[in-house]
Design a protein around this motif. Sequence first.
Motif, mmCIF file in Angstrom:
data_model
loop_
_atom_site.group_PDB
_atom_site.id
_atom_site.type_symbol
_atom_site.label_atom_id
_atom_site.label_comp_id
_atom_site.label_asym_id
_atom_site.label_seq_id
_atom_site.Cartn_x
_atom_site.Cartn_y
_atom_site.Cartn_z
ATOM 1 N N THR A 47 0.827 -1.215 0.000
ATOM 2 C CA THR A 47 0.000 0.000 0.000
ATOM 3 C C THR A 47 0.859 1.262 0.000
ATOM 4 O O THR A 47 0.539 2.237 -0.691
ATOM 5 C CB THR A 47 -0.943 0.006 1.215
ATOM 6 O OG1 THR A 47 -0.170 -0.188 2.418
ATOM 7 C CG2 THR A 47 -1.983 -1.082 1.107
ATOM 8 N N ASN A 100 0.417 3.550 -3.295
ATOM 9 C CA ASN A 100 -0.167 4.868 -3.037
ATOM 10 C C ASN A 100 0.870 5.977 -3.143
ATOM 11 O O ASN A 100 0.558 7.095 -3.574
ATOM 12 C CB ASN A 100 -0.832 4.885 -1.668
ATOM 13 C CG ASN A 100 -2.062 4.007 -1.615
ATOM 14 O OD1 ASN A 100 -2.672 3.726 -2.644
ATOM 15 N ND2 ASN A 100 -2.439 3.568 -0.428
ATOM 16 N N SER A 124 -6.397 5.687 -2.291
ATOM 17 C CA SER A 124 -5.513 5.109 -1.277
ATOM 18 C C SER A 124 -6.280 4.156 -0.373
ATOM 19 O O SER A 124 -5.778 3.075 -0.020
ATOM 20 C CB SER A 124 -4.861 6.214 -0.446
ATOM 21 O OG SER A 124 -4.096 7.073 -1.273
ATOM 22 N N CYS A 180 -5.738 0.126 0.210
ATOM 23 C CA CYS A 180 -5.560 -0.442 1.548
ATOM 24 C C CYS A 180 -6.596 -1.538 1.829
ATOM 25 O O CYS A 180 -6.244 -2.625 2.322
ATOM 26 C CB CYS A 180 -5.665 0.660 2.604
ATOM 27 S SG CYS A 180 -4.296 1.846 2.591
ATOM 28 N N THR A 225 -1.880 10.931 -0.200
ATOM 29 C CA THR A 225 -2.037 9.480 -0.346
ATOM 30 C C THR A 225 -1.294 8.727 0.758
ATOM 31 O O THR A 225 -1.804 7.728 1.275
ATOM 32 C CB THR A 225 -1.535 9.023 -1.726
ATOM 33 O OG1 THR A 225 -0.172 9.425 -1.911
ATOM 34 C CG2 THR A 225 -2.389 9.613 -2.842
ATOM 35 N N THR A 252 -2.900 6.479 3.888
ATOM 36 C CA THR A 252 -2.439 5.111 4.132
ATOM 37 C C THR A 252 -2.007 4.919 5.578
ATOM 38 O O THR A 252 -2.360 3.927 6.231
ATOM 39 C CB THR A 252 -1.272 4.777 3.190
ATOM 40 O OG1 THR A 252 -1.651 5.042 1.841
ATOM 41 C CG2 THR A 252 -0.860 3.320 3.315
#
Length: 761
Positions: free
Chosen positions: A368, A372, A412, A416, A512, A516
């Motif tokens: 992630t 992202n 984002s 996730c 982003t 996250t």
Amino acid sequence: MKKTPTVLTLLLIILATYWSFRVLLPQYTEGETVAETQFSTDRALVHVKEISKEPHGVGFPAHTTVRNYITEQLRSLGLETTLQEGYTAGDWGNLSKAENILARIKGTESGKALLLLSHYDSNPHSSLGASDAASGVATIIEGIRAFLKTNTPPKNDIIILISDAEELGLNGADLFVDKHEWLKDVGLVLNFEARGSGGPSYMLMETNRGNSRLISEFIAAKPDYPVANSLAYSIYKMLPNDTDLTVFREDGDVEGFNFAFIDDHFDYHTQIDNYERLDRNTLAHQGSYLMPLLKHFSNTDLTNLKSLDDNVYFNVPFFKMVSYPFSWIMPMLIFAILIFILLLILGFKKKVLNAKDVFKGFLPVLLTLVVNGIVGYYSWQFLKWVYPGYTDILHDFTYNGHAYIFAFALFSLSTCFYAYYRFRVIKTANLLVAPFIIWIIICGLVAVYLKGAAFFIVPLYSFLVAFYVHINQKNPDPFLLLFLGIPALFIFAPFVQMFPVGLGLKMMVASTLFTTLIFFLLLPLISKYRKKGALAFLSFLLFAGFMVSAHMDSGFTKDKPKPTSLLYVLNADDNTAMWATYEHKLSDWTAQYIIDKLGVPPQINETISSKYGTDFTYTYEAPLKNIPKPTIEVQLDTVINNVRSIRLCITPNRPINRLEVFTNPVDILKADVNGIQLSHHFLQNRNSGRLITNYISDKNFTDINLEFPADSPLELTFYEASNDLLNNELFSIPERREDQIPMPFVLNDAIVTVQKLKFGQ
């Protein structure tokens, strides 16, 4: 986990996120009855409307009108008002005449004075300056009016400085700090500024030492809506600051507070920085700062504000401001690490944790962050490729910029949710180890390199409690886990918006990544959701929806006009002329003159100055017009001890707004312009050879004295500019359409003459 708690906790997460933004600003109510002793946004708006009727930069007709209006308003409050006039070049080599407006309220004691500061000039040539900085001037006038109505004399003197020529190089502040006898009395400055037309006003300190006592006194003043954090303070200290307060700090060793709003940055320095677009809540926010701070600091000992120590601080709902000393940073970090180690031991001992699943937990974290991070980093370049017109918005923040922030934050979240959907079979406790390690690494780095961000550690303690709960309970209460995630939302959610708003959409990567990282801190709750795949799909659909919405809103309209630019440049030496523009995607208005996209002469782009070093994009041959060139007279040219001294007098033969002088790469040993000496630091650090920019207000001539090595050839280039292209009788340039405005930050709507003068060895 049952469906109802999932839906309900998601709704509560959304509510908490909304509340983290909602509490940043007061809510303005039009026509609300406000006591005479209180700040009234409506009364302040009257001043904003009057000041921002016309562009009022230095040298423009409305500049005098605005100065007279402010002077009359202060006198109507019973204040003796004076003007301070003089010429300065500041630290940027921008020469202008400044006319500061001053007033003083006497205190009952003889301590240091509190100075209230804002500037009244707008940015040349087209900005109406409603936000920057009529809002600041109006805040001070209305605040002082309400303060005087209390009939309570302050202990400290209150000095009101409405400075001039801030937009040209902080010249009015420079004049006051260098020349005015009142400087020695000043103990603290409150400066009201703007870099947009809306959003919360951020408090940013300027101090030569530590911030401990300043932040303690700020908290003691009890402003209702403080928006401040030591991360912004730390970043601000590393940047080349450029407010009037900077001059007080650097040249006068006087500290203070800036209060500046930065949202809707696309209005900044433009024709649409007008009364209608100024956010009323934002103006109310400025007033909510001034009144308690005015009451507090006008009665506080201002001789004891300096400190060697720094504090970490941040705003948070319900608690307003939280602050603690830098000396706590390392103990808090070490304590969190120790607790984590103990919890790891406990988890492995109870066989809730196992090494294999713990290591698997790093995969969704790294996936992630990488995905992202890459998407956020390249998003602005991608958007400018798809929508070339965005390149002409030099603010790097588009009219639909908030839709893009929402969109990429949702992207984002989608990443996730999907990543953790793929790893749903791993027990939650194992999944929590990797996010904590990532977060503790971040906290360790900021503890060493960016101490102002050390408050990042605070939500980790809640995370550790949630980790403990998961180690000891198979099915923790979702509402307890939600409660433990609220500190992360309250503290970090505003950062998702703050970075791209303040620094442009090129900083979407901050949005982003913060999204996250917040997701990681909510993982104790989110990992229990059974429908993470559906939530990933829903988030992606919302991302697509916001992108479609942004696309539908990507064009230019009357309310969201396209920045355009056009100049007529006459080379007086070879008697040639050209049209020039800074536009990348030509408007139909500009395309009337830039018929073919020819190359730009290199010498032009290497010299003519602009705020962000913006270059001409296209030029086209223009008809010759009888534009009178300036008279350049060499009055002195001597050599003494291998140092050559020359004196020039440049006299315009037409009305102009500014004269710029550039040199070839040569060591200028000494220079003064109209009797104002340019600093050695400036001469040694000149950008692109620029020697001086003289903003013309009343003097028609420019006297220049230069000293340079006799064995160095000198070439001077003179750019004389007037912002009258659209109304000069020699031209018939049509008015722009309603969906077009002059491009800010560059010389625009100008007639420019270029001349060179060479001095050989």
